[in-house]
Design a protein around this motif. Structure first.
Motif, PDB file in Angstrom:
ATOM      1  N   VAL A 244      91.464  46.457  10.807  1.00  0.00           N
ATOM      2  CA  VAL A 244      91.308  47.715  10.092  1.00  0.00           C
ATOM      3  C   VAL A 244      92.377  47.756   9.013  1.00  0.00           C
TER       4      VAL A 244
ATOM      5  N   TYR B 182      86.174  53.284  10.446  1.00  0.00           N
ATOM      6  CA  TYR B 182      86.293  51.888  10.023  1.00  0.00           C
ATOM      7  C   TYR B 182      86.219  50.940  11.218  1.00  0.00           C
TER       8      TYR B 182
ATOM      9  N   LYS C 232      84.815  41.423   9.417  1.00  0.00           N
ATOM     10  CA  LYS C 232      85.957  42.261   9.056  1.00  0.00           C
ATOM     11  C   LYS C 232      87.254  41.470   9.123  1.00  0.00           C
TER      12      LYS C 232
END
Length: 670
Positions: free
Chosen positions: A308, A335, A520
């Motif tokens: 994150v 997120y 991510k």
């Protein structure tokens, strides 16, 4: 290859020369004899008194604070290998250790514990003392130790340099000599360099820092050079890689400026980057080598990039938020929500208690992201602009945790700093205090913490008065606190004070959003480099793996693989670490314990019908998939088609088996 390309290639692959390993050991033995150490000496157990160890730890506080997070990650990579990780002072005094319980007992028998001196003067040739004396990384294996008592060990150690080029300590991995691995020294070197880079960033928070390398994909990695300058261009410091690329020692660089090293005034650098960390730009070093650069005028982020991006992840107060509306409105919890139903349910619960003065307790396995979730809760709260202070109760020695938490006044104990120190609880005033691994808090401190939570007041060590404090508490643990309560190791009244809302963070193998997590992680490592992708066959293998280290292990693996990729920026099998590939070759040799096999039932893998996995996995990944499918089929037959039971025995999620549905025999799945 032209001269320019040759110089750039040299920068990418070379390292400063070191003495031959055999010569280092021979010279260490000569020093040991000169010191009067006898090979048959018994281990010396005369360690420092607690007050003296406190003083030494206080002297090495800067090193300790930046080294412990790296030690935790390093230990995560070597866990269950009968090994331990140690941090020492520049004189060879052991400051901190962590390791496998079985090996810690063995280490105690040779006095390899905090407070013991492991310099060559007291222990003869050993990795810690010899690395510090030779001023280079070294492995001392088995009978290379001067003292017979230590010859059952294998040790790899690297000295740690401060931002001014002075040795401030050493990082060591010690294990049973029978579990020797030639790659351990590389892990130790990399980890020591991580610590050095963290200390570098912490030493020059307001400096202009220039990150550079001849290849842009190496920016943001351990091999990038980092040099710090004043806003006027005066040289402050440079890390090891920068010194090597610039071709000068720290002492020689002190006579230089930004202009003499990079061939343009520092004002031109500000114009080039607009005062921010934008896309890399090419500059030319004084030696004619062209390098890619980016610049920073604020402290760098944590050593392990979280999934994150707004989170700091290292327990420090987060940087001031941007005043741009879109940044202020970003939800960190949102997120983190990447599509897994279990995680989405956790986040939904957390949103309801944000700013309600309800303590949160996060349960989950080591490495599953409990710290990231805690930071996300803080970022979405009204306290977001106030401090977020993290305390890992498992990583701070028992002798220091009280002073760390509550602070102390001047003269509170021997070695205490002048003017005292503010404890973590007071540092978090107005913000959030995150107590990670709360299950490891010493019993005698649990009562003091409970009193703070009840009365909202803190009494620093040696202080005559209490100080009011306003904090929101988030705690986390991978342990079963109710079992600890039953054994008398954890106070039940503290437990009920902390567990206002208890949420369980699912392990990575239990989540259905694996590919989203991977994207991510890769995106956050990308920074200004081209986006890295993963070959489909590699993604299948990653999804079938059980990930005992969870997101932290995934991050470390992808970070290494991303550095190894070719120009097409695709991670393939040959880019994965060897130890990980070895584990994939035997996918069921995991910590999970399979149910007993009855005589009438088919044997577990990889028996009949499971083709052997060849050593050249990079050329033939299909065989590994065959082994994986066969293992799933065997376990489903063993559990009579019960997908949950089969997944648990294999150490994977139910979704992993369902993803392979088309490859499994049709009679095994509904």
């Amino acid at each position: 290859m032209d001269a320019q390309s040759g110089r750039a290639a040299a920068i990418a692959v070379q390292a400063p020369p070191e003495q031959d390993a055999h010569l280092v050991i021979d010279e260490a033995h000569q020093r040991s004899k000169a010191f009067g150490v006898c090979s048959d000496d018994a281990p010396d157990f005369s360690s420092l008194a607690i007050s003296q160890l406190k003083a030494v730890l206080e002297e090495n506080r800067f090193l300790f604070q930046h080294a412990v997070p790296v030690m935790e990650t390093l230990y995560g990579q070597i866990a269950n290998t009968h090994s331990m990780v140690l941090l020492t002072s520049a004189q060879g005094m052991v400051l901190h250790s962590m390791g496998d319980n079985d090996f810690l007992e063995k280490a105690n028998r040779v006095a390899l514990v905090p407070g013991m001196d492991w310099s060559e003067k007291t222990k003869g040739t050993n990795a810690i003392g010899t690395a510090l004396s030779a001023q280079q990384a070294v492995t001392v294996h088995g009978d290379q130790h001067f003292m017979s008592a230590n010859q059952a060990l294998t040790c790899s150690c690297a000295p740690i340099l401060d931002p001014y080029g002075q040795i401030v300590g050493a990082l060591d991995v010690t294990g049973d000599h029978r579990s020797y691995h030639q790659h351990t020294i590389a892990l130790v070197r990399m980890s020591a360099q991580m610590i050095e880079n963290h200390m570098f960033a912490g030493s020059f928070p307001k400096a202009v820092r220039v990150h550079f390398h001849s290849r842009p994909e190496f920016l943001g990695t351990l091999v990038e050079g980092i040099a710090a300058f004043t806003p006027e261009g005066r040289f402050l410091s440079a890390n090891r890689s920068a010194q090597f690329q610039l071709g000068m020692s720290y002492g020689a660089l002190q006579a230089h400026t930004f202009s003499s090293l990079f061939g343009l005034p520092i004002s031109a650098l500000f114009e080039l980057f607009g005062g921010a960390s934008l896309a890399p730009r090419q500059l030319c070093l004084h030696n004619g080598v062209s390098v890619w650069c980016r610049t920073e005028t604020k402290p760098v982020g944590p050593w392990a990039t979280p999934i994150v991006s707004p989170l700091s992840g290292d327990g420090a107060a987060p940087p001031a938020r941007s005043s741009a509306p879109q940044k202020a409105q970003l939800s960190s919890l949102q997120y983190l929500d990447t599509g897994d139903a279990q995680l989405s349910a956790v986040i939904a619960k957390l949103r309801k208690v944000v700013d309600r003065d309800i303590p949160v307790m996060i349960l989950g396995e080591t490495g599953s992201g409990k710290d990231l979730l805690a930071q996300a809760i803080h970022n979405d709260s009204a306290r977001a602009r106030q401090p977020f202070v993290a305390v890992n109760c498992a990583s701070i020695p028992d002798t220091l945790i009280e002073a760390e938490l509550f602070g102390y006044e001047e003269g509170a104990f021997t070695g205490a700093r002048k003017k005292g120190a503010t404890g973590k609880i007071l540092q978090a005033h107005g913000g959030t205090l995150f107590l990670d691994e709360i299950g490891d808090m010493p019993k005698h401190l649990q009562a003091r913490l409970l009193r703070v939570l009840q009365e909202r007041k803190v009494s620093p060590l040696g202080a005559a008065k209490e100080v009011e404090v306003d904090v929101t508490i988030i705690s986390a643990t991978h342990k079963n606190l109710k079992e600890l309560i039953a054994r008398g190791d954890f106070r039940d009244d503290l437990y009920y004070r902390l567990n206002g809302l208890v949420v369980r963070l699912p392990a990575l193998r239990e989540r259905s959003d694996f590919q989203a997590v991977v994207k991510k992680v890769l995106h956050c490592m990308r920074e200004n480099c081209p986006e890295v992708t993963i070959a489909p066959q590699v993604m299948e293998l990653l999804q079938a793996y059980h990930w005992p280290g969870n997101v932290r292990q995934l991050h470390n693996l992808l970070r290494t693989a991303a550095v190894m990729v070719e120009d097409d920026c695709v991670i393939r099998l040959e880019h994965l670490p060897d130890d990980f590939l070895d584990e994939l070759r035997t996918p069921l040799r995991s910590p999970m314990v399979a149910p007993p096999v009855h005589a009438a039932e088919p044997p577990l893998m990889p028996s009949v019908g499971a083709p052997p996995v060849p050593d050249d996995m990079a050329d033939d990944s299909q065989s590994l998939q065959d082994v994986t499918i066969n293992a799933m089929a065997q376990m489903l037959r063993l559990h009579k088609g019960n997908v949950s039971a089969a997944a648990k025995a294999l150490g994977v999620s139910r979704n992993t088996i369902y993803r392979k549905k088309n490859l499994l025999p049709p009679d095994l799945l509904d």
